[in-house]
Design an enzyme around this catalytic site. Structure first.
Site, PDB file in Angstrom:
ATOM      1  N   TYR A   1      -3.494  -0.177 -43.082  1.00 16.50           N
ATOM      2  CA  TYR A   1      -3.819   0.662 -41.932  1.00 16.50           C
ATOM      3  C   TYR A   1      -5.300   1.028 -41.929  1.00 16.50           C
ATOM      4  O   TYR A   1      -5.977   0.927 -40.899  1.00 16.50           O
ATOM      5  CB  TYR A   1      -2.953   1.922 -41.959  1.00 16.50           C
ATOM      6  CG  TYR A   1      -3.002   2.717 -40.679  1.00 16.50           C
ATOM      7  CD1 TYR A   1      -2.426   2.211 -39.509  1.00 16.50           C
ATOM      8  CD2 TYR A   1      -3.605   3.963 -40.625  1.00 16.50           C
ATOM      9  CE1 TYR A   1      -2.463   2.934 -38.335  1.00 16.50           C
ATOM     10  CE2 TYR A   1      -3.646   4.697 -39.444  1.00 16.50           C
ATOM     11  CZ  TYR A   1      -3.074   4.172 -38.301  1.00 16.50           C
ATOM     12  OH  TYR A   1      -3.115   4.890 -37.131  1.00 16.50           O
TER      13      TYR A   1
ATOM     14  N   SER B   1      -8.498   5.911 -35.286  1.00 19.94           N
ATOM     15  CA  SER B   1      -7.814   6.962 -36.033  1.00 19.94           C
ATOM     16  C   SER B   1      -8.791   7.559 -37.023  1.00 19.94           C
ATOM     17  O   SER B   1      -9.805   6.949 -37.374  1.00 19.94           O
ATOM     18  CB  SER B   1      -6.621   6.345 -36.780  1.00 19.94           C
ATOM     19  OG  SER B   1      -6.154   7.189 -37.806  1.00 19.94           O
TER      20      SER B   1
END
Length: 245
Positions: free
Chosen positions: A159, A146
């Site tokens: 995250y 990501s």
């Protein structure tokens, strides 16, 4: 209808997080390219729904429900895949979760759960898949990273830590596994119009995001590279994502 002329024709691809969102889009795109798709998800019903969609479209598809953080379950799913399809061409690590909260508020158990799903899970899948890929003369590991592995924003410590870690793991495995003809690629994906974002951030403008099908197409592109070419990392961004040049 699947593509009988594709490099992926009759190749078995094992996709975690395949029940919805980007994972579902990856399963559909690879299936359309001729792959035999193993739809894996912690959500049993979601995995079966995607499998049934693929079969209705003429794709050879299986489903497996398990937690990627459970080494025994991962091992069983991969070995069952070999037993049922006879081979393994690629694994795609897409399963991921997030808990958005300040570092001093997020529960330790929640932080740990994100770590186990987003980073430990891909490690386990790779660890169990590598001997099988070696036995078949090589293959692919694709890790869905990501832009959270390239920059940071508040209230997403778990995250970010896992996605930065996944990017590092991908490059380490790329260096380690090249002698065995195993290609490892990290897909650094920008924001997508998937439940992962839209359900957690209802105020986000969908027009700033890209359809997951575009990232799924990138996965197909990586898997269809010639034998003597490997792509260790590839970034795929929405045109309107403003945080990038």
């Amino acid at each position: 209808m699947s593509d009988t002329h594709s490099v992926l024709h009759d190749k078995t691809v094992f996709v975690t997080g395949g029940g919805r969102g980007l994972g579902r889009a990856i399963c559909r795109r690879l299936g359309a390219a001729g792959a035999r798709v193993v739809v894996c998800d912690v959500d049993h019903d979601g995995a079966e729904r995607c499998r049934d969609e693929l079969r209705a479209a003429g794709v050879t598809a299986l489903s497996r429900a398990f937690d990627v953080a459970d080494p025994g379950a991962v091992r069983r799913a991969l070995h069952e895949t070999i037993e049922e399809t006879g081979s393994l061409y690629a694994v795609v690590n897409d399963a991921a979760i997030d808990v958005t909260a300040p570092v001093d508020v997020i529960e330790i158990k929640a932080w740990h759960r994100v770590l186990m799903t987003n980073l430990f899970g891909p490690y386990v899948v790779a660890r169990e898949a590598v001997p099988l890929l070696k036995a078949h003369g090589g293959g692919h590991i694709v890790n869905i990273a990501s832009t959270a592995a390239k920059r940071a924003w508040p209230n997403a410590s778990a995250y970010h830590a896992t996605k930065w870690g996944l990017l590092g793991l991908s490059h380490a495995l790329h260096a380690e596994l090249r002698p065995y003809a195993i290609k490892v690629c990290a897909i650094v994906a920008g924001g997508m119009r998937t439940p992962f974002l839209l359900e957690r951030f209802p105020d986000i403008d969908p027009q700033l995001l890209q359809p997951p099908e575009n990232v799924a197409e990138t996965v197909r592109f990586v898997l269809e590279q010639p034998t003597d070419t490997v792509i260790p990392e590839l970034m795929v961004l929405p045109m309107k994502e403003t945080s990038w040049p």
